[in-house]
Scaffold this motif. Structure first.
Motif, short mmCIF file in Angstrom:
data_model
loop_
_atom_site.label_atom_id
_atom_site.label_comp_id
_atom_site.label_asym_id
_atom_site.label_seq_id
_atom_site.Cartn_x
_atom_site.Cartn_y
_atom_site.Cartn_z
N LEU A 1 44.42 33.47 31.72
CA LEU A 1 44.65 34.86 32.09
C LEU A 1 45.56 34.95 33.31
O LEU A 1 45.27 34.39 34.36
CB LEU A 1 43.32 35.55 32.43
CG LEU A 1 42.33 35.72 31.28
CD1 LEU A 1 41.00 36.23 31.82
CD2 LEU A 1 42.87 36.68 30.24
N PRO A 2 46.69 35.65 33.20
CA PRO A 2 47.52 35.87 34.39
C PRO A 2 46.87 36.87 35.33
O PRO A 2 46.06 37.71 34.91
CB PRO A 2 48.82 36.43 33.81
CG PRO A 2 48.40 37.10 32.54
CD PRO A 2 47.24 36.30 32.01
N VAL A 3 47.20 36.78 36.60
CA VAL A 3 46.67 37.72 37.59
C VAL A 3 47.56 38.96 37.60
O VAL A 3 48.73 38.90 37.97
CB VAL A 3 46.63 37.08 38.99
CG1 VAL A 3 46.13 38.09 40.01
CG2 VAL A 3 45.75 35.84 38.98
N ARG A 4 46.99 40.09 37.17
CA ARG A 4 47.74 41.35 37.10
C ARG A 4 46.89 42.44 37.72
O ARG A 4 45.92 42.91 37.13
CB ARG A 4 48.11 41.68 35.65
CG ARG A 4 49.12 40.71 35.06
CD ARG A 4 49.38 40.98 33.60
NE ARG A 4 48.22 40.62 32.78
CZ ARG A 4 48.23 40.63 31.45
NH1 ARG A 4 49.32 40.98 30.80
NH2 ARG A 4 47.15 40.29 30.78
N VAL A 5 47.25 42.83 38.93
CA VAL A 5 46.41 43.77 39.68
C VAL A 5 46.44 45.18 39.10
O VAL A 5 45.61 46.01 39.45
CB VAL A 5 46.85 43.83 41.17
CG1 VAL A 5 46.67 42.48 41.83
CG2 VAL A 5 48.29 44.32 41.29
#
Length: 276
Positions: free
Chosen positions: A174-178
């Motif tokens: 999972l990429p970090v996407r705020v």
């Protein structure tokens, strides 16, 4: 000079919290594809916002600073006028105000008698409201989404938002996407035939948001029980995110509430009508 620490009381680790800026100060957020500015005047709260194109798989971050001259050039401006502005403003994350149709990048086949968990994400909304009056001034999406109709026919169903997902199976992928929230989806194929999953409707207005820290904002886990011998799929919403985030702090409540029968009728029919 005002700083992020003394204006956003929630601290540097999160982009939401209470604001109490002095008159004349503007604060600017860059939240993934969304830029929005809050300005306080003696009799006015003013907002400016714009959203740029942003590939779904691109990691994102956020910054908060004093407003620059071109912080929100060509953005949409909203003005809210009062007799005076001496109240705190609460900035908070929310999920979408409609269900979100998740379309997989390619068909996913789930064999009979198998259970599989996926991690899917949907864009966040940003809400600004007066803390004392509970009056909402701003409610905007971090990412522009297209509209879509979801249901077994043009006469039965609902207007939703549309997005795509890779249907990741592992947390490490999972990429970090705020600007997006993660929803764990468990699918139980209790039928006798393989289940082909191409898209489903996530009932995000009925979900809350939890801060997991290292992996951002998550919702409760959703479990879908599919059996071709039954008309409706069974929809179960958990009380919190699954392990390892059982203890994650709830940061915003769901937009809507519904009992089990309503969820099954509304979303079980849509789930069962478009897969299999």
């Amino acid at each position: 000079m005002a700083t992020k620490d003394n204006i956003l009381r929630a601290g540097e680790s999160v982009w939401w919290g209470l604001l109490s800026p002095p008159v004349g100060l503007g604060m600017c957020w860059h939240l993934g594809p969304l830029t929005f500015v809050v300005r306080r005047y003696e009799q006015e709260w003013q907002f400016c916002h714009r959203s740029s194109l942003w590939p779904d798989d691109t990691p994102s971050s956020w910054t908060l600073s004093e407003e620059g001259d071109n912080a929100c050039a060509e953005g949409t401006i909203e003005r809210h006028v009062f007799s005076h502005t001496n109240e705190e403003l609460l900035i908070e994350p929310l999920l979408a105000d409609r269900s979100v149709v998740i379309k997989s990048a390619g068909p996913i086949l789930i064999p009979a008698a198998e259970q599989v968990s996926f991690y899917v994400s949907t864009p966040l909304w940003v809400r600004a409201r007066l803390q004392q009056r509970h009056h909402t001034l701003l409610d905007i999406a971090a990412t522009r989404l297209s509209d879509t109709w979801f249901g077994p026919s043009t006469m039965e169903g609902e207007l939703c938002y549309a997005t795509t997902t890779s249907g990741r199976l592992h947390l490490d992928d999972l990429p970090v996407r705020v600007h997006r929230a993660i929803t764990p989806v468990r699918i139980n194929n209790a039928g006798e035939q393989p289940l082909k999953l191409e898209k489903l409707s996530l009932p995000v207005p009925f979900l809350s948001l939890f801060d997991t820290g290292t992996h951002g904002l998550w919702t409760e886990e959703i479990t879908l029980h599919h059996d071709e011998r039954k008309e409706l799929a069974q929809v179960v919403v958990g009380a919190q995110p699954p392990p390892p985030y059982h203890q994650a702090q709830r940061v915003s409540a769901s937009r809507k509430t519904a009992d089990k029968s309503i969820l099954n009728k509304t979303f079980g029919a849509l789930f069962g009508g478009l897969i299999g």
